[in-house]
Scaffold this motif. Structure first.
Motif, mmCIF file in Angstrom:
data_model
loop_
_atom_site.group_PDB
_atom_site.id
_atom_site.type_symbol
_atom_site.label_atom_id
_atom_site.label_comp_id
_atom_site.label_asym_id
_atom_site.label_seq_id
_atom_site.Cartn_x
_atom_site.Cartn_y
_atom_site.Cartn_z
ATOM 1 N N ALA A 292 0.807 -1.208 0.000
ATOM 2 C CA ALA A 292 0.000 0.000 0.000
ATOM 3 C C ALA A 292 0.848 1.269 0.000
ATOM 4 N N SER A 293 2.155 1.127 0.217
ATOM 5 C CA SER A 293 3.046 2.288 0.283
ATOM 6 C C SER A 293 3.392 2.795 -1.109
ATOM 7 N N ALA A 460 -6.521 -1.107 2.526
ATOM 8 C CA ALA A 460 -5.155 -1.561 2.806
ATOM 9 C C ALA A 460 -5.144 -2.773 3.727
ATOM 10 N N LYS A 483 -6.274 2.793 2.208
ATOM 11 C CA LYS A 483 -5.069 3.299 1.566
ATOM 12 C C LYS A 483 -5.100 4.828 1.590
ATOM 13 N N GLU A 484 -3.940 5.412 1.522
ATOM 14 C CA GLU A 484 -3.832 6.865 1.642
ATOM 15 C C GLU A 484 -4.690 7.577 0.599
#
Length: 544
Positions: A292-293, A460, A483-484
């Protein structure tokens, strides 16, 4: 307690299978150090050690322990983050026949006092200070309730702890006396991380660990002395984050780098790249955060060929993304800190087996699927997973009641997991016996719903946990980490799951968005805590 005695017949049986031998862990490590003296052995956030330097550290530590009257069978505890001292103290204890008790660096008075007290530990190694916490002060406060604890050893952040050998002849005599001990003695501890109760120390022999690491895990992961491992998982319970990426390399002459403490995906990705890791080990929650990064898109994975995981079920979608983004192969093992490791995947398995199952039996291991009466289920049926074999011979230390609760029949460990075995003999874990949500008499498997939801582009991480209901008893609540920059609503969730033709009674009936999930020291999501949180919230809302 129904744990099998290690008889001469059982010893011969496992030796004939090629999974047990006559060496101790220390002897294998010393052979590696002799063969590769100038090669890097371990590296943490503070310093690195060659094999020659690390062997000297281990022997000096063993001498220090001997001078403090530590003998075979004594318990020596160590509470550190992912530091070089963890394996150093373990191998020093192994040389002497003492038992090393690893304690997670995040645990405090309740867990530490419990473990030191129940094991009657005589020595404990702790950092002088780590993350603004003064460990010696905690031990000092606990000391009045720990009559067996005689020595507290403080480790500085700046470097290693060693004790010079001031009488080489005396050390050589101690060394020779310890070389003849049996590798079947319970001289190693992994600590159950305690998702629902206080942690428990689980005993392992050297032959148990050698069977698992050298004769079962190594060939399936195709590990050689040329490998450079990296551990992202917590090492200080002695389990997933320790034995596979730290201890195993030391036994064969490979190298290991350690992420000091999980602080997010970016630091982990940086370590994988900088260390030129050829294989990594993490728990599934960490792997979900890695994919997820945003940094995963720019990290150089040219050396990484394998990514191992254990400790909890790995969502299939996360496994697919790891292989796609990192150009490596996922490897999964299944088992329990408390009961052993019966199955693992093979790197050459077809994708659907490698990414979607727990694997197939390893040499020397046995497995059964049973119903609620511990009778074997028919072929193709679903049942609780029972295991036994060469890589686990002992139960919990000083805990006869806990042993009696999980070890049944002729040495079978009841995992509490629900599984199915397909026509190719691959095991698939479908849920937890105690994890099952019972909604008005109908069973809901959280794992089934989690595997569907994790595929949503906004999610995420996900956990399905029970929430109380006055009429139905329990309902399912979906806890989600996004997720962001993503949004996700209850209606979107229902629409997404319904499109996958899931039975309506399995649909979560509430959605809770979280920044993170509460986790155990081993990295497992604590669903019991989530249930407690939502129960309290429902009480405040006047629903229950």
């Amino acid at each position: 307690m129904a744990i099998r005695e290690i008889t001469p017949e059982l010893d011969r049986y496992y030796k004939n299978l090629g999974v047990w031998g006559d060496d101790t862990l220390y002897q294998l490590f010393e052979a590696s150090a002799t063969r590769y003296p100038n090669k890097m052995a371990t590296s943490d956030a503070r310093y690195s050690r060659t094999y020659e330097e690390y062997l000297e550290d281990v022997q000096r530590c063993a001498w220090f322990l001997h001078k403090n009257r530590v003998v075979t069978g004594d318990i020596v505890a160590i509470q550190v983050p992912n530091w070089n001292e963890l394996a150093m103290v373990h191998l020093a204890c192994n040389l002497l026949g003492a038992v090393c008790l690893p304690i997670h660096s995040d645990w405090r008075e309740k867990e530490v006092g419990h473990l030191l007290g129940m094991t009657k530990a005589r020595v404990v190694f702790v950092p002088r200070v780590f993350r603004d916490f003064t460990y010696p002060e905690m031990i000092k406060a606990l000391k009045p309730s720990l009559p067996d604890l005689e020595e507290v050893v403080m480790i500085d952040l700046a470097g290693q702890y060693t004790q010079p050998i001031d009488d080489q002849a005396a050390f050589d005599l101690v060394y020779q006396e310890c070389q003849s001990r049996s590798p079947n003695e319970p001289t190693n501890i992994m600590v159950s991380s305690g998702t629902t109760s206080l942690p428990k120390p689980s005993l392992w022999s050297d032959n148990n660990l050698i069977a698992l690491l050298i004769n079962q895990y190594l060939p399936r992961m195709k590990i050689t002395p040329k490998d450079r491992a990296v551990t992202l998982a917590p090492a200080s319970t002695g389990a997933t984050g320790y034995v596979f990426p730290i201890l195993l390399p030391l036994l064969i002459g490979a190298s290991c780098s350690m992420l000091e403490r999980w602080g997010g995906a970016d630091d982990a990705l940086e370590l994988i790249e900088e260390s030129k890791a050829t294989y990594a080990v993490a728990v599934p929650a960490q792997m979900t955060m890695l994919v997820a990064s945003e940094k995963v898109q720019t990290t150089n994975f040219e050396h990484l060929t394998r990514f191992g995981n254990a400790g909890a079920p790995l969502p299939t979608e996360t496994a697919i993304q790891i292989e796609k983004l990192m150009n490596c192969k996922i490897h999964t093992i299944y088992g329990a800190t408390d009961g052993g490791v019966p199955v693992a995947t093979l790197l050459d398995d077809p994708d659907e087996k490698r990414l979607g199952t727990a694997g197939v039996l390893m040499q020397g291991e046995e497995i059964r699927l049973v119903d609620e009466y511990y009778e074997d289920v028919p072929a193709g049926g679903r049942g609780e997973v029972l295991i036994r074999g060469a890589n686990k011979s002992f139960g919990y230390l000083n805990s006869p009641d806990d042993n009696a609760a999980v070890w049944i029949g002729d040495g079978w460990y009841a995992t509490g997991d629900l599984g199915e075995i397909d026509l190719g003999n691959y095991l698939r874990i479908v849920g937890r016996k105690k994890d099952m949500i019972i909604r008005g008499g109908q069973n809901i498997s959280p794992r089934e719903v989690e595997e569907m939801l994790i595929e949503h582009a906004a999610i995420a991480d996900v956990a399905i946990a029970a929430m109380p209901d006055k009429i139905l008893g329990e309902r399912a609540c979906a806890f989600v980490v996004l997720k962001e920059g993503q949004r996700f609503t209850f209606d979107e969730m229902i629409q997404f799951l319904s499109a996958q033709k899931i039975a309506k009674y399995k649909l979560p009936e509430r959605l809770e968005i979280r920044d993170t999930f509460p986790t155990s020291a081993g990295g497992k999501t604590q669903k019991g805590v989530l249930t407690e949180e939502i129960t309290e919230q429902l009480k405040q809302e006047g629903v229950v």
